[in-house]
Design an enzyme around this catalytic site. Structure first.
Site, PDB file in Angstrom:
ATOM      1  N   THR A  89       0.799  -1.236   0.000  1.00 46.30           N
ATOM      2  CA  THR A  89       0.000   0.000   0.000  1.00 46.30           C
ATOM      3  C   THR A  89       0.834   1.290   0.000  1.00 46.30           C
ATOM      4  O   THR A  89       0.412   2.257  -0.631  1.00 46.30           O
ATOM      5  CB  THR A  89      -1.045   0.002   1.136  1.00 46.30           C
ATOM      6  OG1 THR A  89      -0.450  -0.511   2.326  1.00 46.30           O
ATOM      7  CG2 THR A  89      -2.254  -0.828   0.770  1.00 46.30           C
ATOM      8  N   ILE A 111      -5.016  -3.055 -22.168  1.00 45.35           N
ATOM      9  CA  ILE A 111      -6.282  -2.732 -21.492  1.00 45.35           C
ATOM     10  C   ILE A 111      -6.708  -3.830 -20.522  1.00 45.35           C
ATOM     11  O   ILE A 111      -7.546  -3.615 -19.656  1.00 45.35           O
ATOM     12  CB  ILE A 111      -7.393  -2.459 -22.541  1.00 45.35           C
ATOM     13  CG1 ILE A 111      -8.538  -1.619 -21.940  1.00 45.35           C
ATOM     14  CG2 ILE A 111      -7.955  -3.745 -23.137  1.00 45.35           C
ATOM     15  CD1 ILE A 111      -8.188  -0.206 -21.646  1.00 45.35           C
ATOM     16  N   ARG A 114      -6.574  -3.863 -15.422  1.00 43.51           N
ATOM     17  CA  ARG A 114      -7.785  -3.145 -15.026  1.00 43.51           C
ATOM     18  C   ARG A 114      -7.553  -2.109 -13.957  1.00 43.51           C
ATOM     19  O   ARG A 114      -8.397  -1.270 -13.715  1.00 43.51           O
ATOM     20  CB  ARG A 114      -8.827  -4.166 -14.512  1.00 43.51           C
ATOM     21  CG  ARG A 114      -9.269  -5.140 -15.567  1.00 43.51           C
ATOM     22  CD  ARG A 114      -9.805  -6.426 -14.967  1.00 43.51           C
ATOM     23  NE  ARG A 114      -8.720  -7.226 -14.395  1.00 43.51           N
ATOM     24  CZ  ARG A 114      -8.876  -8.401 -13.804  1.00 43.51           C
ATOM     25  NH1 ARG A 114     -10.078  -8.898 -13.696  1.00 43.51           N
ATOM     26  NH2 ARG A 114      -7.831  -9.066 -13.325  1.00 43.51           N
ATOM     27  N   GLU A 120      -9.540   6.774 -23.859  1.00 37.53           N
ATOM     28  CA  GLU A 120      -9.003   6.534 -25.202  1.00 37.53           C
ATOM     29  C   GLU A 120      -9.564   7.541 -26.188  1.00 37.53           C
ATOM     30  O   GLU A 120     -10.699   8.028 -26.044  1.00 37.53           O
ATOM     31  CB  GLU A 120      -9.368   5.096 -25.652  1.00 37.53           C
ATOM     32  CG  GLU A 120      -8.669   4.713 -26.946  1.00 37.53           C
ATOM     33  CD  GLU A 120      -8.865   3.248 -27.342  1.00 37.53           C
ATOM     34  OE1 GLU A 120      -9.601   2.522 -26.637  1.00 37.53           O
ATOM     35  OE2 GLU A 120      -8.277   2.845 -28.363  1.00 37.53           O
ATOM     36  N   SER A 122     -11.443   8.906 -29.144  1.00 41.96           N
ATOM     37  CA  SER A 122     -12.708   8.367 -29.642  1.00 41.96           C
ATOM     38  C   SER A 122     -12.774   8.423 -31.161  1.00 41.96           C
ATOM     39  O   SER A 122     -12.752   9.504 -31.749  1.00 41.96           O
ATOM     40  CB  SER A 122     -13.876   9.166 -29.063  1.00 41.96           C
ATOM     41  OG  SER A 122     -15.059   8.799 -29.751  1.00 41.96           O
ATOM     42  N   ARG A 204     -15.022   3.269 -39.165  1.00 39.07           N
ATOM     43  CA  ARG A 204     -13.786   2.740 -38.549  1.00 39.07           C
ATOM     44  C   ARG A 204     -13.724   1.215 -38.528  1.00 39.07           C
ATOM     45  O   ARG A 204     -12.659   0.652 -38.285  1.00 39.07           O
ATOM     46  CB  ARG A 204     -13.665   3.263 -37.119  1.00 39.07           C
ATOM     47  CG  ARG A 204     -14.786   2.749 -36.222  1.00 39.07           C
ATOM     48  CD  ARG A 204     -14.694   3.284 -34.821  1.00 39.07           C
ATOM     49  NE  ARG A 204     -15.876   2.918 -34.039  1.00 39.07           N
ATOM     50  CZ  ARG A 204     -15.971   3.105 -32.737  1.00 39.07           C
ATOM     51  NH1 ARG A 204     -14.998   3.652 -32.069  1.00 39.07           N
ATOM     52  NH2 ARG A 204     -17.066   2.730 -32.097  1.00 39.07           N
ATOM     53  N   ARG A 231       4.828  -7.021 -18.371  1.00 41.44           N
ATOM     54  CA  ARG A 231       4.988  -6.563 -19.759  1.00 41.44           C
ATOM     55  C   ARG A 231       6.415  -6.174 -20.120  1.00 41.44           C
ATOM     56  O   ARG A 231       6.703  -6.003 -21.311  1.00 41.44           O
ATOM     57  CB  ARG A 231       4.037  -5.397 -20.037  1.00 41.44           C
ATOM     58  CG  ARG A 231       2.565  -5.740 -19.811  1.00 41.44           C
ATOM     59  CD  ARG A 231       2.107  -6.935 -20.630  1.00 41.44           C
ATOM     60  NE  ARG A 231       0.676  -7.186 -20.453  1.00 41.44           N
ATOM     61  CZ  ARG A 231      -0.003  -8.099 -21.124  1.00 41.44           C
ATOM     62  NH1 ARG A 231       0.591  -8.863 -22.001  1.00 41.44           N
ATOM     63  NH2 ARG A 231      -1.294  -8.265 -20.899  1.00 41.44           N
TER      64      ARG A 231
HETATM   65  C1  FAD Z   1       2.686 -13.222 -21.221  1.00 43.38           C
HETATM   66  C2  FAD Z   1       1.192 -13.012 -21.071  1.00 43.38           C
HETATM   67  C3  FAD Z   1       0.311 -13.823 -21.779  1.00 43.38           C
HETATM   68  C4  FAD Z   1      -1.087 -13.631 -21.660  1.00 43.38           C
HETATM   69  N1  FAD Z   1      -1.937 -14.427 -22.388  1.00 43.38           N
HETATM   70  C5  FAD Z   1      -3.278 -14.219 -22.304  1.00 43.38           C
HETATM   71  C6  FAD Z   1      -4.199 -15.001 -23.050  1.00 43.38           C
HETATM   72  O1  FAD Z   1      -3.812 -15.882 -23.791  1.00 43.38           O
HETATM   73  N2  FAD Z   1      -5.527 -14.740 -22.939  1.00 43.38           N
HETATM   74  C7  FAD Z   1      -6.007 -13.759 -22.107  1.00 43.38           C
HETATM   75  O2  FAD Z   1      -7.216 -13.577 -22.041  1.00 43.38           O
HETATM   76  N3  FAD Z   1      -5.157 -13.011 -21.369  1.00 43.38           N
HETATM   77  C8  FAD Z   1      -3.819 -13.197 -21.451  1.00 43.38           C
HETATM   78  N4  FAD Z   1      -2.970 -12.401 -20.702  1.00 43.38           N
HETATM   79  C9  FAD Z   1      -3.535 -11.367 -19.844  1.00 43.38           C
HETATM   80  C10 FAD Z   1      -3.489 -11.783 -18.347  1.00 43.38           C
HETATM   81  O3  FAD Z   1      -4.261 -12.940 -18.130  1.00 43.38           O
HETATM   82  C11 FAD Z   1      -4.017 -10.632 -17.481  1.00 43.38           C
HETATM   83  O4  FAD Z   1      -5.347 -10.355 -17.832  1.00 43.38           O
HETATM   84  C12 FAD Z   1      -3.221  -9.346 -17.658  1.00 43.38           C
HETATM   85  O5  FAD Z   1      -1.837  -9.610 -17.603  1.00 43.38           O
HETATM   86  C13 FAD Z   1      -3.604  -8.362 -16.577  1.00 43.38           C
HETATM   87  O6  FAD Z   1      -3.118  -8.832 -15.355  1.00 43.38           O
HETATM   88  P1  FAD Z   1      -3.852  -8.573 -13.995  1.00 43.38           P
HETATM   89  O7  FAD Z   1      -5.263  -9.068 -14.031  1.00 43.38           O
HETATM   90  O8  FAD Z   1      -2.979  -9.119 -12.907  1.00 43.38           O
HETATM   91  O9  FAD Z   1      -3.801  -6.951 -13.929  1.00 43.38           O
HETATM   92  P2  FAD Z   1      -4.883  -5.957 -13.353  1.00 43.38           P
HETATM   93  O10 FAD Z   1      -6.150  -6.062 -14.104  1.00 43.38           O
HETATM   94  O11 FAD Z   1      -4.212  -4.595 -13.329  1.00 43.38           O
HETATM   95  O12 FAD Z   1      -5.143  -6.433 -11.910  1.00 43.38           O
HETATM   96  C14 FAD Z   1      -4.122  -6.351 -10.914  1.00 43.38           C
HETATM   97  C15 FAD Z   1      -4.475  -7.293  -9.816  1.00 43.38           C
HETATM   98  O13 FAD Z   1      -5.687  -6.833  -9.204  1.00 43.38           O
HETATM   99  C16 FAD Z   1      -6.503  -7.936  -8.864  1.00 43.38           C
HETATM  100  N5  FAD Z   1      -7.751  -7.847  -9.612  1.00 43.38           N
HETATM  101  C17 FAD Z   1      -8.084  -6.932 -10.572  1.00 43.38           C
HETATM  102  N6  FAD Z   1      -9.332  -7.132 -10.994  1.00 43.38           N
HETATM  103  C18 FAD Z   1      -9.814  -8.204 -10.314  1.00 43.38           C
HETATM  104  C19 FAD Z   1     -11.026  -8.928 -10.324  1.00 43.38           C
HETATM  105  N7  FAD Z   1     -12.050  -8.563 -11.091  1.00 43.38           N
HETATM  106  N8  FAD Z   1     -11.144  -9.972  -9.521  1.00 43.38           N
HETATM  107  C20 FAD Z   1     -10.138 -10.365  -8.718  1.00 43.38           C
HETATM  108  N9  FAD Z   1      -8.951  -9.743  -8.657  1.00 43.38           N
HETATM  109  C21 FAD Z   1      -8.790  -8.673  -9.443  1.00 43.38           C
HETATM  110  C22 FAD Z   1      -5.701  -9.201  -9.204  1.00 43.38           C
HETATM  111  O14 FAD Z   1      -4.955  -9.570  -8.081  1.00 43.38           O
HETATM  112  C23 FAD Z   1      -4.755  -8.720 -10.277  1.00 43.38           C
HETATM  113  O15 FAD Z   1      -3.566  -9.476 -10.379  1.00 43.38           O
HETATM  114  C24 FAD Z   1      -1.594 -12.605 -20.809  1.00 43.38           C
HETATM  115  C25 FAD Z   1      -0.692 -11.796 -20.094  1.00 43.38           C
HETATM  116  C26 FAD Z   1       0.683 -11.991 -20.215  1.00 43.38           C
HETATM  117  C27 FAD Z   1       1.627 -11.091 -19.446  1.00 43.38           C
END
Ligand code: FAD
Length: 314
Positions: A89, A111, A114, A120, A122, A204, A231
């Site tokens: 935190t 994107i 989250r 973005e 438009s 578009r 990333r």
């Molecule tokens: C190398 C690589 C390959 C990938 N391949 C694919 C693929 O094939 N298909 C695909 O769909 N995606 C793919 N992704 C996307 C991946 O699954 C994640 O959606 C993306 O990296 C965002 O990560 P995140 O959810 O941790 O990040 P954020 O959305 O920023 O979330 C950060 C953290 O907050 C928490 N959080 C956020 N929202 C929620 C929620 N609603 N519920 C519970 N916890 C939450 C979780 O702890 C999460 O780790 C890939 C990503 C990478 C890096």
């Protein structure tokens, strides 16, 4: 990266202004504030604004009445401790806002993160520029054989030329179609007054994933580091990695202590499973361990050997 003279003037105007403030500022980040940092062929990243610095992390961690900082070594030690123990935190107390110009296929990956605020450009409202991403020849490669998500062998020059010709001609045709559907010039007047122009929100839909979009993207330091850990990692697709690497440079300017801790405990560190740890302990005891006796799958074994800098043996 191409900016119009008007865009250059706007940036120069913002860079020319300074304001007195009691808030923390970071000279190394101020130096590049608003400046577009080129990424890929037409993309960029600009730092638009930020809140907090290394001291803000320390201040929040100590719940201090003042700046909260002590000796540099103590502050770095505290930030390292927070990073090591996932006390996250205090890092959320710092925020940063970027303006990013990026191909749509990169935006689709981006994107998915989250925990950020996004606005973005438009294309219901405005017309997209005729700018599309064409990879440099050294990035044109066949489908990887070992990793189903990645790239393998780089194309020879003739094969690369064919790919580049196709990418360019398809994108040019798509943009020509877009312009024809819109049927309007730069000032919004019809090019051909005898026929109606299609609405921007429909015109578009024929554009492809290589075209560039833009957004403002704001997040806090904790979530930025989470984004970068995924990333800027070699497993990420090259094109989004190119953006993450430039963002890492902005991180180093903004919060050098947090950046150092991030490299030490996240980016250049490794997570090892319980079985992997047991393998390392056995190796330290000079036991001969191979994949079969390790209890790890072939893939996990390969990954562990890579972390340890050893040639994988079956
Ligand atoms: C190398 C690589 C390959 C990938 N391949 C694919 C693929 O094939 N298909 C695909 O769909 N995606 C793919 N992704 C996307 C991946 O699954 C994640 O959606 C993306 O990296 C965002 O990560 P995140 O959810 O941790 O990040 P954020 O959305 O920023 O979330 C950060 C953290 O907050 C928490 N959080 C956020 N929202 C929620 C929620 N609603 N519920 C519970 N916890 C939450 C979780 O702890 C999460 O780790 C890939 C990503 C990478 C890096």
């Amino acid at each position: 990266m191409r900016l119009t003279p008007e865009q250059q003037d706007e940036i120069a105007g913002q860079r020319g202004e300074t304001r007195p403030t009691r808030r923390a500022t970071v000279p190394a980040l101020e130096e590049i504030l608003f400046q577009p940092l080129p990424v890929l062929d037409h993309g960029f990243i600009r730092v638009i604004d930020y809140m907090g610095d290394d001291a803000a992390i320390v201040q929040a961690a100590r719940v201090s009445y003042g700046r909260g900082t002590r000796k540099v070594s103590e502050d770095q030690g505290l930030i390292n401790y927070l990073m090591r123990h996932r006390h996250t935190t205090p890092f959320e107390m710092c925020e940063i806002k970027y303006h990013v110009k990026l191909p749509i296929f990169v935006a689709r990956q981006w994107i998915r993160h989250r925990t950020a605020n996004v606005n973005e450009y438009s294309t219901r409202y405005s017309i997209l520029d005729n700018e599309f991403y064409v990879p440099a020849p050294e990035h044109l490669a066949a489908q990887a054989k070992t990793n189903r998500q990645g790239r393998g062998e780089v194309f020879d020059p003739a094969a690369a030329r064919r790919v580049l010709d196709l990418l360019r001609s398809d994108a040019e045709r798509a943009y020509a179609g877009y312009a024809e559907l819109l049927n309007e010039d730069g000032s919004g007047m019809p090019i051909d007054p005898t026929r109606p122009g299609l609405s921007r929100e429909l015109a578009r839909i024929n554009l492809s994933l290589g075209f560039y979009t833009q957004w403002y993207w704001k997040t806090d330091l904790h979530n930025l580091m989470h984004f970068l850990s995924l990333r800027a990692d070699p497993h990420a697709q090259y094109e989004i990695r190119a953006y993450a690497e430039v963002m890492l440079e902005t991180l180093a300017r903004w919060v050098p202590m947090a950046h150092a801790a991030f490299l030490e405990y996240r980016m250049n560190a490794a997570t090892i499973s319980a079985t992997g740890l047991a393998v390392i302990r056995r190796m330290i005891e000079s036991e001969q361990v191979d994949q079969r006796s390790s209890g790890l799958s072939a893939r996990e074994w390969r990954e562990l050997m890579t972390i340890l800098g050893r040639t994988p043996q079956r």
